[in-house]
Scaffold this active site. Structure first.
Site, short mmCIF file in Angstrom:
data_model
loop_
_atom_site.label_atom_id
_atom_site.label_comp_id
_atom_site.label_asym_id
_atom_site.label_seq_id
_atom_site.Cartn_x
_atom_site.Cartn_y
_atom_site.Cartn_z
N THR A 247 0.29 53.69 -36.41
CA THR A 247 0.29 52.90 -37.38
C THR A 247 0.90 51.38 -37.01
OG1 THR A 247 2.29 53.67 -37.75
CG2 THR A 247 0.30 54.71 -39.16
N ASP B 51 8.62 61.75 -30.49
CA ASP B 51 7.98 62.75 -30.42
C ASP B 51 7.80 63.29 -29.22
OD1 ASP B 51 7.15 62.19 -33.07
OD2 ASP B 51 5.42 60.84 -32.15
P1 ATP Z 1 13.19 60.05 -34.18
O1 ATP Z 1 11.78 60.19 -33.85
O2 ATP Z 1 13.94 61.24 -34.08
O3 ATP Z 1 13.38 59.38 -35.66
P2 ATP Z 1 13.36 57.79 -32.72
O4 ATP Z 1 11.71 57.68 -32.82
O5 ATP Z 1 14.00 56.63 -33.37
O6 ATP Z 1 13.61 59.24 -33.19
P3 ATP Z 1 13.52 56.58 -30.24
O7 ATP Z 1 14.33 55.47 -30.58
O8 ATP Z 1 11.98 56.69 -29.82
O9 ATP Z 1 13.63 57.74 -30.98
O10 ATP Z 1 14.15 57.31 -28.86
C1 ATP Z 1 13.65 58.58 -28.43
C2 ATP Z 1 14.14 58.75 -26.96
O11 ATP Z 1 12.84 57.63 -26.25
C3 ATP Z 1 15.46 57.99 -26.50
O12 ATP Z 1 16.20 59.03 -26.27
C4 ATP Z 1 14.95 57.07 -25.05
O13 ATP Z 1 15.22 58.28 -24.05
C5 ATP Z 1 13.68 56.77 -25.10
N1 ATP Z 1 13.36 55.56 -25.64
C6 ATP Z 1 12.93 54.97 -26.69
N2 ATP Z 1 12.92 53.41 -26.61
C7 ATP Z 1 13.56 53.38 -25.54
C8 ATP Z 1 13.83 52.00 -24.73
N3 ATP Z 1 13.50 50.84 -25.33
N4 ATP Z 1 14.31 52.04 -23.72
C9 ATP Z 1 14.59 53.12 -23.15
N5 ATP Z 1 14.62 54.43 -23.50
C10 ATP Z 1 13.85 54.49 -24.83
N1 PLP Z 2 2.77 59.33 -36.16
C1 PLP Z 2 2.23 58.16 -36.33
C2 PLP Z 2 0.81 58.45 -36.90
C3 PLP Z 2 2.48 57.13 -35.90
O1 PLP Z 2 2.09 56.02 -36.34
C4 PLP Z 2 3.94 56.91 -35.44
C5 PLP Z 2 4.57 55.73 -35.02
O2 PLP Z 2 3.96 54.80 -35.23
C6 PLP Z 2 4.57 58.17 -34.89
C7 PLP Z 2 3.89 59.62 -35.36
C8 PLP Z 2 5.87 58.27 -34.46
O3 PLP Z 2 6.29 57.60 -33.26
P1 PLP Z 2 7.67 57.78 -32.65
O4 PLP Z 2 7.69 59.05 -31.73
O5 PLP Z 2 7.82 56.49 -31.87
O6 PLP Z 2 8.79 57.91 -33.68
MG MG Z 3 10.52 58.85 -34.34
#
Ligand code: ATP
Ligand code: PLP
Ligand code: MG
Ligand code: MG
Length: 298
Positions: free
Chosen positions: A45, A221
């Site tokens: 999305t 994910d």
């Molecule tokens: P959730 O899906 O549980 O809500 P989230 O989608 O906010 O969490 P992310 O912020 O994507 O989770 O973080 C998951 C993992 O992805 C982190 O632990 C890190 O290892 C990695 N990650 C995500 N973005 C970055 C980045 N900009 N730099 C380095 N690592 C990253």
């Molecule tokens: N599923 C859908 C359809 C999405 O569009 C997204 C993010 O845009 C996600 C799952 C989750 O992504 P993330 O693992 O970065 O939280």
């Molecule tokens: Mg997430």
């Protein structure tokens, strides 16, 4: 019994989020993976547009009934991610209960995806259901900082507050809590925190995750799927498991960013299509990660 995961997440035709992000790593690590696609979209999305269908709770019930009627609903793990409606989430609750009846030692890994950086991107009405009905059924939860705050009603602006929030989630019955990312670091590092309690013993860890200069999608994910696998293979040793998870994440994300930057050229910001995870190309780093990020025991 084989390691058998039921993963209920999004499907995208192109790219890697949800089940597309979780399935390949789990398979590479030796798991049988059965997938229920909660949505089927052309792409994630974060693109300019997307098209597709959303599965409703009756359709989820149908698929699950089909599994039950053939007695093929024996799983060692259940993994859930983004869920967009209250009725679908309540149906998941039935699924967890029925799977735990078949296998009382089933591990439920719940990524309570609700929002990020102060904003909710699912309906508000999902929060009390996660908080009161789903989290108490989960064995491993992977909230980000914002999700940990809203689930516990406690603001997190220090690591001590984050640890209190993790304790609060343990008190709801969850044995492992990992805050996958938080802004408690600086512009160079994301702080990850984890805590586990089992059979009276407990452990907590902290990780400094080198922050890469891009906004990735599908990383939450991927993170949850890798944590499921490494907690299982390392007898719930949270330090070893998180080191493997984060080391793999770093390899995948560095490869993704290098590829994207090379594709668009210097000084141009890669877009969502350029930043699709280089998952297939990272097969070796998923199978056998070299530990590049260490966790400290708290
Ligand atoms: P959730 O899906 O549980 O809500 P989230 O989608 O906010 O969490 P992310 O912020 O994507 O989770 O973080 C998951 C993992 O992805 C982190 O632990 C890190 O290892 C990695 N990650 C995500 N973005 C970055 C980045 N900009 N730099 C380095 N690592 C990253
Ligand atoms: N599923 C859908 C359809 C999405 O569009 C997204 C993010 O845009 C996600 C799952 C989750 O992504 P993330 O693992 O970065 O939280
Ligand atoms: Mg997430
Ligand atoms: Mg995030």
């Amino acid at each position: 019994m084989d390691c058998r995961v039921l993963s209920i997440q999004s499907h995208v035709v192109h790219g890697y989020v949800g089940n597309k992000s979780a399935t390949f790593p789990l398979q590479v690590l030796g798991f049988e993976v059965d997938t229920i696609n909660s949505v089927q979209f052309s792409n994630h999305t974060g693109y300019m547009s997307f098209k597709g269908q959303v599965l409703n709770e009756a359709e989820l019930g149908d698929l699950f009934e089909g599994l039950i009627s053939n007695n093929i609903h024996q799983y060692t793990h259940l993994l859930t991610g983004y869920i967009g409606s209250k009725s679908f989430l309540l149906k998941i609750k039935d699924v967890v209960k029925q799977l735990k009846e078949v296998n009382p030692s089933l591990i439920y890994v719940c990524d309570p995806v609700m929002g990020d950086h102060g904003k909710m991107y699912v309906p508000q009405e999902l929060l009390p259901i996660y908080r009161e009905e789903i989290i108490p059924l989960a064995d491993i939860v992977t909230p980000n900082q914002f999700e940990a705050e809203i689930l516990t009603g406690q603001e997190i602006s220090t690591e001590a507050e984050a640890r209190n929030a993790m304790t609060c989630l343990h008190n709801k019955g969850v044995s492992t809590v990992v805050i996958s990312s938080s802004d408690l670091g600086d512009e160079k590092v994301l702080i990850g925190l984890g805590s586990t309690i089992k059979n009276g013993s407990s452990a907590a860890i902290r990780m400094e995750i080198p922050r890469l200069p891009a906004d990735f999608t599908g990383t939450g994910d991927l993170f949850a799927s890798l944590l499921l696998a490494h907690m299982y293979f390392n007898q719930s040793n949270i330090k070893v498991a998180c080191e493997k998870v984060i080391s793999t994440m770093q390899c995948v994300l560095c490869r993704t960013l290098n590829y994207a930057q090379e594709k668009v050229g210097p000084d141009i910001k890669p877009g969502p299509a350029d930043l699709e995870l280089r998952l297939i190309q990272s097969k070796k780093d998923i199978e056998d990660p070299t530990i590049t990020v260490k966790a400290t025991l708290l």
